[in-house]
Design a protein around this motif. Structure first.
Motif, PDB file in Angstrom:
ATOM      1  N   PHE A   1       7.544   7.755  14.873  1.00  0.00           N
ATOM      2  CA  PHE A   1       6.391   6.993  14.431  1.00  0.00           C
ATOM      3  C   PHE A   1       6.235   6.907  12.919  1.00  0.00           C
ATOM      4  O   PHE A   1       5.496   6.048  12.419  1.00  0.00           O
ATOM      5  CB  PHE A   1       5.128   7.516  15.109  1.00  0.00           C
ATOM      6  CG  PHE A   1       5.007   6.953  16.490  1.00  0.00           C
ATOM      7  CD1 PHE A   1       4.383   5.741  16.706  1.00  0.00           C
ATOM      8  CD2 PHE A   1       5.593   7.595  17.562  1.00  0.00           C
ATOM      9  CE1 PHE A   1       4.323   5.192  17.963  1.00  0.00           C
ATOM     10  CE2 PHE A   1       5.542   7.048  18.829  1.00  0.00           C
ATOM     11  CZ  PHE A   1       4.903   5.841  19.038  1.00  0.00           C
ATOM     12  N   HIS A   2       6.930   7.736  12.159  1.00  0.00           N
ATOM     13  CA  HIS A   2       6.947   7.523  10.717  1.00  0.00           C
ATOM     14  C   HIS A   2       7.667   6.212  10.409  1.00  0.00           C
ATOM     15  O   HIS A   2       7.213   5.418   9.580  1.00  0.00           O
ATOM     16  CB  HIS A   2       7.623   8.698  10.014  1.00  0.00           C
ATOM     17  CG  HIS A   2       6.695   9.853   9.781  1.00  0.00           C
ATOM     18  ND1 HIS A   2       7.135  11.103   9.404  1.00  0.00           N
ATOM     19  CD2 HIS A   2       5.337   9.953   9.866  1.00  0.00           C
ATOM     20  CE1 HIS A   2       6.105  11.922   9.272  1.00  0.00           C
ATOM     21  NE2 HIS A   2       5.007  11.245   9.546  1.00  0.00           N
ATOM     22  N   ALA A   3       8.798   5.980  11.069  1.00  0.00           N
ATOM     23  CA  ALA A   3       9.525   4.725  10.877  1.00  0.00           C
ATOM     24  C   ALA A   3       8.715   3.547  11.402  1.00  0.00           C
ATOM     25  O   ALA A   3       8.675   2.475  10.784  1.00  0.00           O
ATOM     26  CB  ALA A   3      10.890   4.790  11.557  1.00  0.00           C
ATOM     27  N   TRP A   4       8.075   3.741  12.549  1.00  0.00           N
ATOM     28  CA  TRP A   4       7.237   2.667  13.107  1.00  0.00           C
ATOM     29  C   TRP A   4       6.176   2.238  12.107  1.00  0.00           C
ATOM     30  O   TRP A   4       5.910   1.029  11.939  1.00  0.00           O
ATOM     31  CB  TRP A   4       6.575   3.138  14.401  1.00  0.00           C
ATOM     32  CG  TRP A   4       5.720   2.108  15.073  1.00  0.00           C
ATOM     33  CD1 TRP A   4       6.092   1.187  16.011  1.00  0.00           C
ATOM     34  CD2 TRP A   4       4.314   1.872  14.842  1.00  0.00           C
ATOM     35  NE1 TRP A   4       5.022   0.414  16.379  1.00  0.00           N
ATOM     36  CE2 TRP A   4       3.931   0.800  15.689  1.00  0.00           C
ATOM     37  CE3 TRP A   4       3.368   2.461  14.015  1.00  0.00           C
ATOM     38  CZ2 TRP A   4       2.618   0.325  15.706  1.00  0.00           C
ATOM     39  CZ3 TRP A   4       2.063   1.970  14.030  1.00  0.00           C
ATOM     40  CH2 TRP A   4       1.709   0.915  14.888  1.00  0.00           C
ATOM     41  N   ASP A   5       5.579   3.192  11.396  1.00  0.00           N
ATOM     42  CA  ASP A   5       4.501   2.868  10.469  1.00  0.00           C
ATOM     43  C   ASP A   5       5.018   2.108   9.256  1.00  0.00           C
ATOM     44  O   ASP A   5       4.379   1.141   8.801  1.00  0.00           O
ATOM     45  CB  ASP A   5       3.772   4.135  10.029  1.00  0.00           C
ATOM     46  CG  ASP A   5       2.397   3.837   9.449  1.00  0.00           C
ATOM     47  OD1 ASP A   5       1.664   3.010  10.030  1.00  0.00           O
ATOM     48  OD2 ASP A   5       2.059   4.407   8.399  1.00  0.00           O
ATOM     49  N   THR A   6       6.165   2.496   8.710  1.00  0.00           N
ATOM     50  CA  THR A   6       6.701   1.756   7.567  1.00  0.00           C
ATOM     51  C   THR A   6       7.150   0.361   7.990  1.00  0.00           C
ATOM     52  O   THR A   6       6.977  -0.608   7.247  1.00  0.00           O
ATOM     53  CB  THR A   6       7.873   2.512   6.914  1.00  0.00           C
ATOM     54  OG1 THR A   6       8.886   2.805   7.891  1.00  0.00           O
ATOM     55  CG2 THR A   6       7.393   3.802   6.284  1.00  0.00           C
ATOM     56  N   LEU A   7       7.702   0.246   9.186  1.00  0.00           N
ATOM     57  CA  LEU A   7       8.135  -1.059   9.690  1.00  0.00           C
ATOM     58  C   LEU A   7       6.951  -1.997   9.896  1.00  0.00           C
ATOM     59  O   LEU A   7       6.976  -3.158   9.464  1.00  0.00           O
ATOM     60  CB  LEU A   7       8.894  -0.882  11.007  1.00  0.00           C
ATOM     61  CG  LEU A   7      10.281  -0.236  10.903  1.00  0.00           C
ATOM     62  CD1 LEU A   7      10.703   0.335  12.251  1.00  0.00           C
ATOM     63  CD2 LEU A   7      11.319  -1.246  10.411  1.00  0.00           C
TER      64      LEU A   7
END
Length: 383
Positions: free
Chosen positions: A241-247
């Motif tokens: 979800f860290h990647a999900w948030d930046t995406l």
């Protein structure tokens, strides 16, 4: 240190996340993977290839009954009448009586007497309570059937959801599970059901919040592990979800509770396109929405010469030092290699303006831009 909550809920894929050494954390009351390794690498994998996210904490809710269409027509700011063919999806906000945003959601037309709504995870219980109140007030004959594991009743089977996102997502899903190739002709913001010999019915929706192509795949929760393993075996890596948030922030996607809420109207946050004010229809909050003036606008901020990330609620100021708004979401953009943010600012602020943001007691310069920052893996315009 493992950031978790002993009382947090777990999705059907929890043990699979632990097996591949995911870093777990409490995300809105759910024990979810925030990264499996490098979140930057996970981000780039979605932009350049494909990766998958466990989104089973989102709440699928079936609205059933002869009055389903009439009920949703009154409940939603967008016009449910636009859904005329099975599988078609519609984005809409659900408003309170004052025209403020309770939640944003996607609704799928399954049949004349059944529509599926996907509610945001943290808002699901509150949303359902509001919808039940509206059933009573409208007098409509409908039944709400939550399909998330913590909300299902004894006679309903829970569902799980996996989002596979990226330019190669669809083709990789087809290779992993050949039965899904029946969804090859599904257009963006549409869905279909396919039958798999092992897991039975799968719903594939060509939707997502990363700004990339792909599918959100819904299956019975008891089959989630099988689907996850099939996708991983074909080479689709997991992302947290860290990647999900930046995406999603690069894609200019809103998050309720951060970028919008009960105090903001859809027009305040750039979602006026999702509101249908047609004379022949009425919906909860319409009268208030027509009467209220636009109080703000949601813009993008591209930070100049700084990697400092603005925190939520950081003040946004004019060059003269006047506070003109606040940051709602901020991050470092791996694609652009610069700090970016979404911010609610005064409606008279022009695109291209220079502003400053207070970041850790320092004033950092930023340029006001129109979201999204990234589309189809590439920067939008010149930042």
């Amino acid at each position: 240190m493992r950031e978790t909550n002993l009382h947090a809920l777990r999705t059907p894929l929890y043990e699979r996340h632990r097996l591949i050494r995911a870093r777990m954390a409490d995300v809105g009351g759910w024990d979810l993977p925030i990264a499996y390794g490098s979140q930057i690498e996970e981000h780039h994998t979605v932009r350049e290839d494909a990766a998958m996210f466990d989104v089973s904490h989102m709440c699928a809710l079936d609205v059933r009954g002869t009055d389903a269409r009439a009920f949703l027509g009154r409940l939603l700011a967008n016009d449910i009448g636009k859904l005329k063919s099975p599988g078609k999806a519609l984005y809409s906000c659900m408003l309170n009586r004052e025209g403020g945003v309770i939640d944003d959601l996607v609704v799928y037309y399954l049949s004349d007497e059944c529509f599926r709504i996907v509610l945001n995870a943290q808002a699901a219980s509150r949303d359902i309570d509001w919808m039940r109140t509206q059933i009573v007030e409208s007098g409509c004959s409908v039944t709400l059937v939550p399909r998330r594991q913590d909300l299902v009743t004894d006679d309903v089977e829970a569902l799980a959801m996996i989002a596979v996102q990226g330019p190669n997502a669809r083709e990789k899903v087809f290779r992993a599970m050949p039965s899904t190739r029946a969804a090859d002709k599904v257009k963006p913001f549409n869905s279909c059901f396919v039958h798999d010999a092992v897991v039975g019915a799968l719903m594939l929706a060509r939707t997502g919040k990363t700004g990339e192509d792909g599918f959100e795949i819904t299956m019975l929760a008891k089959h989630a592990v099988h689907v996850w393993d099939a996708l991983r075996s074909s080479g689709i890596c997991a992302a947290g979800f860290h990647a999900w948030d930046t995406l999603r922030l690069e894609a200019g996607m809103h998050v309720p509770g951060r970028d919008m809420g009960p105090q903001t109207s859809p027009f305040d946050v750039g979602l006026g396109w999702s509101v249908d004010l047609g004379e022949k229809r009425d919906f909860v909050g319409k009268a208030a929405l027509q009467a209220r003036a636009q109080a703000s606008q949601l813009v993008g901020l591209a930070f100049e010469g700084s990697g400092a990330v603005a925190r939520t609620q950081s003040p946004v100021m004019s060059l003269e030092g006047e506070v003109i708004g606040k940051v709602t979401s901020g991050t470092y953009s791996p694609t652009l290699q610069m700090a970016i943010a979404l911010a609610l600012v005064s409606p008279d602020i022009k695109l291209g303006s220079s502003v400053s943001v207070e970041v850790y007691s320092k004033r950092v310069s930023a340029k006001v831009v129109r979201p999204p920052f990234v589309r189809d893996g590439s920067p939008v315009g010149k930042r």
